[in-house]
Write a protein that holds these residues in place. Structure first.
Motif, PDB file in Angstrom:
ATOM      1  N   GLN A 173       0.807  -1.218   0.000  1.00 37.76           N
ATOM      2  CA  GLN A 173       0.000   0.000   0.000  1.00 37.76           C
ATOM      3  C   GLN A 173       0.841   1.269   0.000  1.00 37.76           C
ATOM      4  OE1 GLN A 173      -3.646   0.384   1.343  1.00 37.76           O
ATOM      5  NE2 GLN A 173      -3.952  -1.675   2.130  1.00 37.76           N
TER       6      GLN A 173
ATOM      7  N   PHE B 226       2.682  -4.278  -7.424  1.00 38.80           N
ATOM      8  CA  PHE B 226       1.876  -3.093  -7.685  1.00 38.80           C
ATOM      9  C   PHE B 226       1.497  -2.343  -6.413  1.00 38.80           C
ATOM     10  CE2 PHE B 226      -2.498  -4.161  -6.442  1.00 38.80           C
ATOM     11  CZ  PHE B 226      -2.331  -5.491  -6.105  1.00 38.80           C
TER      12      PHE B 226
ATOM     13  N   TYR C 129     -12.813  -4.969   0.846  1.00 38.51           N
ATOM     14  CA  TYR C 129     -11.384  -4.921   0.526  1.00 38.51           C
ATOM     15  C   TYR C 129     -10.819  -6.273   0.053  1.00 38.51           C
ATOM     16  CZ  TYR C 129      -6.519  -4.142   2.321  1.00 38.51           C
ATOM     17  OH  TYR C 129      -5.186  -4.054   2.495  1.00 38.51           O
TER      18      TYR C 129
ATOM     19  N   MET D 281      -8.916  -7.381  -3.531  1.00 38.18           N
ATOM     20  CA  MET D 281      -7.622  -8.080  -3.500  1.00 38.18           C
ATOM     21  C   MET D 281      -7.691  -9.371  -4.330  1.00 38.18           C
ATOM     22  SD  MET D 281      -5.278  -8.702  -0.190  1.00 38.18           S
ATOM     23  CE  MET D 281      -4.051  -9.999  -0.159  1.00 38.18           C
TER      24      MET D 281
ATOM     25  N   ASP E 124      -7.341  -8.400  -7.869  1.00 34.21           N
ATOM     26  CA  ASP E 124      -5.931  -8.079  -8.170  1.00 34.21           C
ATOM     27  C   ASP E 124      -5.158  -9.342  -8.553  1.00 34.21           C
ATOM     28  OD1 ASP E 124      -6.502  -5.527  -7.171  1.00 34.21           O
ATOM     29  OD2 ASP E 124      -5.607  -5.924  -5.201  1.00 34.21           O
TER      30      ASP E 124
ATOM     31  N   GLN F 132      -1.834 -11.225   5.641  1.00 31.80           N
ATOM     32  CA  GLN F 132      -2.598 -11.233   4.394  1.00 31.80           C
ATOM     33  C   GLN F 132      -2.942 -12.635   3.906  1.00 31.80           C
ATOM     34  OE1 GLN F 132      -3.807  -8.456   2.977  1.00 31.80           O
ATOM     35  NE2 GLN F 132      -2.929  -7.381   4.714  1.00 31.80           N
TER      36      GLN F 132
HETATM   37  N1  TRP Z   1      -3.917  -6.022   1.196  1.00 33.77           N
HETATM   38  C1  TRP Z   1      -2.493  -5.987   1.041  1.00 33.77           C
HETATM   39  C2  TRP Z   1      -1.858  -5.294   2.249  1.00 33.77           C
HETATM   40  O1  TRP Z   1      -2.455  -4.485   2.893  1.00 33.77           O
HETATM   41  C3  TRP Z   1      -2.072  -5.270  -0.211  1.00 33.77           C
HETATM   42  C4  TRP Z   1      -2.631  -5.938  -1.421  1.00 33.77           C
HETATM   43  C5  TRP Z   1      -3.690  -5.517  -2.177  1.00 33.77           C
HETATM   44  C6  TRP Z   1      -2.172  -7.153  -1.986  1.00 33.77           C
HETATM   45  N2  TRP Z   1      -3.904  -6.375  -3.194  1.00 33.77           N
HETATM   46  C7  TRP Z   1      -3.018  -7.388  -3.119  1.00 33.77           C
HETATM   47  C8  TRP Z   1      -1.157  -8.035  -1.663  1.00 33.77           C
HETATM   48  C9  TRP Z   1      -2.847  -8.514  -3.905  1.00 33.77           C
HETATM   49  C10 TRP Z   1      -1.017  -9.175  -2.461  1.00 33.77           C
HETATM   50  C11 TRP Z   1      -1.840  -9.408  -3.575  1.00 33.77           C
HETATM   51  O2  TRP Z   1      -0.743  -5.555   2.525  1.00 33.77           O
END
Ligand code: TRP
Ligand code: AMP
Length: 327
Positions: free
Chosen positions: A9, A38, A127, A131, A134, A149
């Motif tokens: 982040q 990213f 959230y 994720m 992503d 995580q």
């Molecule tokens: N949620 C993760 C954190 O706070 C950051 C994140 C967002 C992430 N999307 C992701 C990590 C996809 C791995 C893959 O650290």
């Protein structure tokens, strides 16, 4: 070839938990497959950052990634909001995940239990679905993350499996990968809670931007356990945490560090730990300063990476829309 993806982040301030638990292992991962790293800036909106601060923090975070050794020639570095497919797939996935599943997410439970669920923004709750989007857009096989995580990656696996069962092959089911050392770096003042940027006691965390004398002071003041000499044991959580930090910065294993310092006094160990951490962080800071000044270079990295990412993500999204009947 395996695909590896992870995100950090853009809160601007990076601590050694983020470094040892996430960014440092990524440097190795980028040599082991097709890597994507990213900045999940859409996720960061749930704390409603000031606009100017967020803009700057995105650059800071990309500069840290480059400073620690993520190489844009090997890895795709991108910014989440530049790739519209993330938000779109997130909306689609929300139809394949239940409130019950989201209610069980410990990160959400922790945050909402402190201030009550009713006042929380919806994006904090959903959230984990963003994720999942992503991760699934890039068909990631491996998602390197810290311990906190892991549960979100497991939910991603459940969502992917569910959609695969309904529609046939939609997604690759990803695996979380925890680092061998540094998966959970604890607060230096309260070793029962994890190190975090939001720690009320700023002596509990070491920020990558801390000056050498601040780092040394924080390590010297770190709480220790009863007894007076180094020993790896379950009743010495504070020492175990410091040994873990030493291991992370020295590329030794925790038992190797414990052996090296077996029977040595806490004071001597802390002095050497402080020297090690200061030396490494000072180097990172010098690299960071040079990179952070070069806004053109950062813009180029973000632009090129985001374009490459968008091409891959859009293709995946198009396939999913077809499968579920939107196109
Ligand atoms: N949620 C993760 C954190 O706070 C950051 C994140 C967002 C992430 N999307 C992701 C990590 C996809 C791995 C893959 O650290
Ligand atoms: P965050 O700062 O919450 O965006 O986290 C970025 C990455 O750092 C994620 O992979 C987290 O799992 C990892 N991380 C955060 N805090 C710690 C910690 N105290 N110890 C180890 N890893 C951490």
């Amino acid at each position: 070839m395996k695909t590896i993806l992870s995100g950090v982040q853009a809160t601007g301030k990076m601590h050694i938990g983020n470094y040892l638990g996430a960014m440092k292992p990524w440097v190795d991962w980028q040599n082991q497959g097709r890597a994507f790293f990213f900045i999940p800036d859409l996720h960061t909106l749930n704390v409603r950052p000031d606009a100017e601060t967020l803009r700057g923090n995105i650059y800071d975070t990309v500069a840290w990634l480059l400073a620690v050794g993520i190489d844009p020639r090997k890895s795709t570095i991108f910014v989440q909001s530049r790739v519209p497919a993330h938000a779109e797939l997130c909306w689609i996935l929300q139809n394949y995940v239940t409130m019950g599943e989201l209610n069980r997410m410990t990160q959400y439970k922790d945050k909402s239990s402190k201030r009550g669920a009713d006042g929380q923004v919806v994006a904090l709750y959903t959230y984990p679905v963003l994720m999942a989007a992503d991760i699934l857009l890039y068909s990631a096989d491996i998602v390197p993350v810290g311990e906190d995580q892991k549960q979100h990656v497991e939910l991603t696996r459940d969502i992917a499996t569910r959609m695969n069962n309904i529609y046939g092959d939609c997604f690759v089911v990803p695996e979380p990968a925890l680092p061998q050392v540094g998966a959970r770096v604890m607060s230096l003042t309260t070793p029962t809670i994890k190190m975090s940027k939001s720690d009320a006691n700023q002596n509990g965390n070491i920020m990558l931007a801390d000056e050498p004398k601040v780092i040394t002071k924080k390590i010297k003041r770190a709480v220790t356990d009863s007894g007076s000499t180094i020993e790896l044991s379950d009743d010495k959580p504070a020492i175990a945490n410091l040994l873990q930090v030493y291991a992370g910065f020295s590329d030794m294993s925790v038992p190797e560090v414990a052996n090296k310092y077996a029977g040595v006094g806490y004071g001597t160990f802390k002095t050497e730990l402080a020297e090690l951490v200061v030396e490494q962080i000072s180097q990172l800071q010098m690299d960071y300063e040079v990179i952070r000044q070069d806004k053109k270079r950062l813009d180029d990295v973000i632009e090129e990476g985001s374009q490459r990412a968008a091409g891959i993500a859009q293709k995946k999204l198009n396939g999913i829309k077809q499968k579920i009947g939107l196109t």
